[in-house]
Scaffold this motif. Structure first.
Motif, PDB file in Angstrom:
ATOM      1  N   GLY A 172     -55.665  44.967 -62.721  1.00  0.00           N
ATOM      2  CA  GLY A 172     -55.233  43.825 -63.615  1.00  0.00           C
ATOM      3  C   GLY A 172     -55.686  42.386 -63.216  1.00  0.00           C
ATOM      4  N   ARG A 173     -55.138  41.487 -63.941  1.00  0.00           N
ATOM      5  CA  ARG A 173     -55.626  40.007 -63.817  1.00  0.00           C
ATOM      6  C   ARG A 173     -54.459  39.540 -62.887  1.00  0.00           C
ATOM      7  N   TRP A 174     -54.872  38.838 -61.977  1.00  0.00           N
ATOM      8  CA  TRP A 174     -53.927  37.933 -60.989  1.00  0.00           C
ATOM      9  C   TRP A 174     -54.351  36.639 -61.208  1.00  0.00           C
ATOM     10  N   GLU A 175     -53.237  35.848 -61.231  1.00  0.00           N
ATOM     11  CA  GLU A 175     -53.630  34.293 -61.260  1.00  0.00           C
ATOM     12  C   GLU A 175     -52.707  33.566 -60.574  1.00  0.00           C
ATOM     13  N   SER A 176     -53.332  32.322 -59.913  1.00  0.00           N
ATOM     14  CA  SER A 176     -52.574  31.299 -59.149  1.00  0.00           C
ATOM     15  C   SER A 176     -52.632  30.043 -59.834  1.00  0.00           C
ATOM     16  N   LEU A 177     -51.637  29.481 -60.260  1.00  0.00           N
ATOM     17  CA  LEU A 177     -51.475  28.204 -60.560  1.00  0.00           C
ATOM     18  C   LEU A 177     -51.785  26.927 -59.683  1.00  0.00           C
ATOM     19  N   ARG A 178     -52.361  26.162 -59.802  1.00  0.00           N
ATOM     20  CA  ARG A 178     -52.605  25.018 -58.658  1.00  0.00           C
ATOM     21  C   ARG A 178     -51.766  24.024 -59.116  1.00  0.00           C
ATOM     22  N   TRP A 179     -51.586  22.911 -58.313  1.00  0.00           N
ATOM     23  CA  TRP A 179     -50.724  21.601 -58.527  1.00  0.00           C
ATOM     24  C   TRP A 179     -51.339  21.060 -59.528  1.00  0.00           C
ATOM     25  N   ASN A 180     -52.857  21.127 -59.748  1.00  0.00           N
ATOM     26  CA  ASN A 180     -53.525  20.096 -60.569  1.00  0.00           C
ATOM     27  C   ASN A 180     -53.964  21.155 -61.931  1.00  0.00           C
ATOM     28  N   PHE A 316     -41.512   4.080 -62.485  1.00  0.00           N
ATOM     29  CA  PHE A 316     -40.724   4.943 -61.888  1.00  0.00           C
ATOM     30  C   PHE A 316     -41.274   5.221 -60.415  1.00  0.00           C
ATOM     31  N   THR A 317     -40.760   5.921 -59.480  1.00  0.00           N
ATOM     32  CA  THR A 317     -41.465   6.190 -58.101  1.00  0.00           C
ATOM     33  C   THR A 317     -41.397   7.561 -58.041  1.00  0.00           C
ATOM     34  N   ALA A 318     -42.475   8.343 -57.589  1.00  0.00           N
ATOM     35  CA  ALA A 318     -42.432   9.794 -57.420  1.00  0.00           C
ATOM     36  C   ALA A 318     -42.893  10.048 -56.029  1.00  0.00           C
ATOM     37  N   GLN A 319     -42.405  11.225 -55.571  1.00  0.00           N
ATOM     38  CA  GLN A 319     -42.628  11.680 -54.196  1.00  0.00           C
ATOM     39  C   GLN A 319     -42.894  12.888 -54.424  1.00  0.00           C
ATOM     40  N   TRP A 320     -44.046  13.443 -53.889  1.00  0.00           N
ATOM     41  CA  TRP A 320     -44.449  15.021 -53.806  1.00  0.00           C
ATOM     42  C   TRP A 320     -44.495  15.366 -52.357  1.00  0.00           C
ATOM     43  N   ARG A 321     -43.783  16.804 -52.090  1.00  0.00           N
ATOM     44  CA  ARG A 321     -44.135  17.506 -51.055  1.00  0.00           C
ATOM     45  C   ARG A 321     -44.675  19.112 -51.340  1.00  0.00           C
ATOM     46  N   CYS A 322     -46.066  18.921 -50.789  1.00  0.00           N
ATOM     47  CA  CYS A 322     -46.888  20.019 -51.110  1.00  0.00           C
ATOM     48  C   CYS A 322     -47.959  20.120 -50.401  1.00  0.00           C
ATOM     49  N   CYS A 324     -51.166  19.894 -50.660  1.00  0.00           N
ATOM     50  CA  CYS A 324     -51.989  19.457 -51.721  1.00  0.00           C
ATOM     51  C   CYS A 324     -52.587  17.937 -51.595  1.00  0.00           C
ATOM     52  N   PRO A 325     -53.302  17.355 -52.245  1.00  0.00           N
ATOM     53  CA  PRO A 325     -53.942  16.136 -51.829  1.00  0.00           C
ATOM     54  C   PRO A 325     -52.822  14.869 -52.233  1.00  0.00           C
ATOM     55  N   MET A 326     -51.823  15.199 -52.984  1.00  0.00           N
ATOM     56  CA  MET A 326     -50.873  14.210 -53.360  1.00  0.00           C
ATOM     57  C   MET A 326     -50.136  13.694 -52.006  1.00  0.00           C
ATOM     58  N   PRO A 327     -50.060  12.194 -51.804  1.00  0.00           N
ATOM     59  CA  PRO A 327     -49.695  11.854 -50.598  1.00  0.00           C
ATOM     60  C   PRO A 327     -48.007  12.359 -50.716  1.00  0.00           C
ATOM     61  N   THR A 328     -47.504  12.267 -49.446  1.00  0.00           N
ATOM     62  CA  THR A 328     -46.057  12.316 -49.147  1.00  0.00           C
ATOM     63  C   THR A 328     -45.205  11.240 -49.375  1.00  0.00           C
ATOM     64  N   GLU A 329     -46.142  10.158 -49.084  1.00  0.00           N
ATOM     65  CA  GLU A 329     -45.170   8.699 -49.186  1.00  0.00           C
ATOM     66  C   GLU A 329     -44.778   8.582 -50.899  1.00  0.00           C
ATOM     67  N   PRO A 330     -43.856   7.790 -51.223  1.00  0.00           N
ATOM     68  CA  PRO A 330     -43.491   7.507 -52.520  1.00  0.00           C
ATOM     69  C   PRO A 330     -44.588   6.788 -53.472  1.00  0.00           C
ATOM     70  N   LEU A 363     -54.310  10.646 -58.303  1.00  0.00           N
ATOM     71  CA  LEU A 363     -52.726  10.237 -58.305  1.00  0.00           C
ATOM     72  C   LEU A 363     -52.288   9.912 -59.461  1.00  0.00           C
ATOM     73  N   GLU A 364     -52.949   9.859 -60.792  1.00  0.00           N
ATOM     74  CA  GLU A 364     -52.574   9.436 -61.953  1.00  0.00           C
ATOM     75  C   GLU A 364     -52.474  10.655 -62.884  1.00  0.00           C
ATOM     76  N   ARG A 365     -52.766  12.069 -62.020  1.00  0.00           N
ATOM     77  CA  ARG A 365     -52.440  13.356 -62.948  1.00  0.00           C
ATOM     78  C   ARG A 365     -51.263  13.433 -63.449  1.00  0.00           C
ATOM     79  N   TYR A 366     -50.315  13.039 -62.737  1.00  0.00           N
ATOM     80  CA  TYR A 366     -48.869  13.067 -63.354  1.00  0.00           C
ATOM     81  C   TYR A 366     -48.372  11.463 -63.533  1.00  0.00           C
ATOM     82  N   ALA A 367     -48.599  10.531 -64.092  1.00  0.00           N
ATOM     83  CA  ALA A 367     -48.510   9.392 -64.297  1.00  0.00           C
ATOM     84  C   ALA A 367     -47.183   9.034 -65.238  1.00  0.00           C
ATOM     85  N   THR A 368     -47.097  10.018 -66.126  1.00  0.00           N
ATOM     86  CA  THR A 368     -46.138   9.839 -67.198  1.00  0.00           C
ATOM     87  C   THR A 368     -45.260  11.051 -67.153  1.00  0.00           C
ATOM     88  N   MET A 369     -43.965  10.951 -67.829  1.00  0.00           N
ATOM     89  CA  MET A 369     -43.157  11.993 -67.867  1.00  0.00           C
ATOM     90  C   MET A 369     -43.658  13.006 -68.770  1.00  0.00           C
TER      91      MET A 369
END
Length: 425
Positions: A172-180, A316-322, A324-330, A363-369
């Motif tokens: 079958g087909r196996w997929e992995s969705l990445r953060w980006n 708004f302020t966003a904080q990621w934990r993953c 991935c290249p997204m910083p952990t700082e807000p 950093l602006e990949r998810y810059a809007t709601m």
């Protein structure tokens, strides 16, 4: 009588010594190394150390958020009182091997580390020594402090050892969705222990020029019980990627290893590249329509509430934990007329070693709601093992996200926290 008294005194002294404060402190300090430790403020940071102590032996992993991510396994790990020592290697397989040695001294919830790097040659000296400033690098800081960040996470569904004479069915087909929103894809055909197929990927928004979507055939492929192993070449033929996966139902918990000669391109953040995590989860895609989940209905209701708002500009302020290249700082975002922009922290930009114009698109990949809703919709569609979203009761935007794509791996887990939301018009 004096001999009995003397013998009793020696026994009592031994008992007191065994239970002395220093002995108890030493025992406690040994177990206190257990957990997840992070060091911030360095290139590629935070640097993460997952330590597990058994007796005086230490095992675990080392990883970072930028550059060559890892994780890399720890070896030769030992604890003696409040001192821990261990080694790891640069995660890319090459004739030039970096062995990194860490020595840390525990003080409460901090470990003061020293690190050193030794270059080992597996073959002729190519005359090219890779240089970088990350946790695996030759030019990184020699001293730093890591702080406790909690326990080492374990998969919710442990994968047992299966009968090697009964190969898993991985058709079958196996997929992995990445953060980006890249998708790593594995089209596999199995028959007993025989395995064939291809590896490919599709690009997330804005990444089409960075991704080669050509399917690459796998080779040296085999199935042994619930373990699959195969290799493929990168589309530019510069690297060999080794895949080892443990199968559990419709999930495969993969570990990649990248083999590249000195000076070869790293491949950046792709299934063929060193800048993406070496551990990841792939799920078998459903042959028919996926069952509707309650999370999707809640997401649609929240999105309708957000669409009914009476303003366009907000911050708004966003904080990621993953992993991935997204910083952990807000990160602070401001949205004007539907377009979001991040407030770049000069210190954060400096740590990446890249110019602001290169950092901003990440950093602006998810810059809007609206971008955040699109990401969550894709995540729900892939039937995650666990997804918990708390929405703002008035405006509907996602205030808290805990995403666990699969039960057999924790390295794809993502946490997002939205705070300090303000309307600007």
């Amino acid at each position: 009588m004096n001999q009995k008294v003397q013998r009793f005194a020696w026994v009592l002294a031994g008992l007191l010594l065994c239970h002395s404060p220093s002995s108890v402190a030493q025992s406690n300090s040994t177990s206190e190394f257990n957990g997840r430790w992070e060091a911030s403020g360095m290139f590629g940071g935070p640097w993460t150390f997952e330590l597990t102590v058994a007796g005086d032996a230490v095992s675990g992993r080392v990883m970072q958020h930028g550059g060559v991510v890892g994780p890399a396994e720890i070896y030769d790990g030992k604890v003696a009182g409040a001192v821990v020592t261990f080694k790891t290697k640069y995660p890319i397989i090459s004739p030039v091997v970096r062995e990194i040695t860490f020595r840390g001294v525990l003080a409460g919830d901090e470990i003061a580390f020293e690190r050193s790097v030794e270059i080992l040659l597996n073959g002729p000296d190519p005359g090219i020594l890779p240089v970088d400033a990350g946790v695996f690098g030759t030019s990184a800081v020699p001293r730093f402090t890591a702080r406790r960040r909690g326990p080492v996470k374990a998969p919710a569904v442990p994968i047992g050892v299966s009968d090697p004479t009964r190969p898993a069915d991985v058709n079958g087909r196996w997929e992995s969705l990445r953060w980006n929103l890249d998708v790593w894809r594995f089209d596999l055909k199995s028959s007993g222990s025989q395995l064939s197929g291809t590896v490919s990927m599709t690009a997330g928004p804005g990444r089409q020029l960075l991704v080669n979507s050509r399917p690459m055939p796998i080779y040296d492929a085999v199935i042994e019980g619930n373990t699959v192993r195969f290799k493929c070449k990168s589309p530019d033929n510069a690297r060999t990627i080794h895949f080892t996966g443990r199968v559990h139902g419709d999930e495969i918990a993969f570990v990649r290893a990248i083999e590249a000669p000195p000076g070869a391109p790293t491949g950046f953040e792709a299934v063929y590249g060193a800048f993406a995590p070496l551990t990841f989860l792939a799920k078998r895609t459903a042959s028919g329509p996926a069952p509707e989940r309650a999370e999707l209905k809640e997401l649609q209701q929240a999105q309708q509430k957000w669409a009914a708002r009476t303003f366009t500009d907000y911050e708004f302020t966003a904080q990621w934990r993953c992993l991935c290249p997204m910083p952990t700082e807000p990160l602070a975002y401001r949205v004007r007329g539907g377009t979001g922009a991040v407030g770049l922290n000069p210190n954060l930009t400096a740590l990446t070693g890249l110019p602001p114009e290169a950092v901003r698109p990440v950093l602006e990949r998810y810059a809007t709601m609206d971008q955040m809703f699109a990401y969550l919709k894709d995540a729900v569609a892939r039937q995650p093992y666990r997804l918990k979203i708390d929405y703002d009761p008035t405006l509907g935007y996602p205030a808290s996200v805990d995403l666990q794509p699969g039960g057999t791996s924790v390295d794809d887990d993502i946490q997002i926290r939205i705070t300090r939301f303000q309307i600007l018009n």
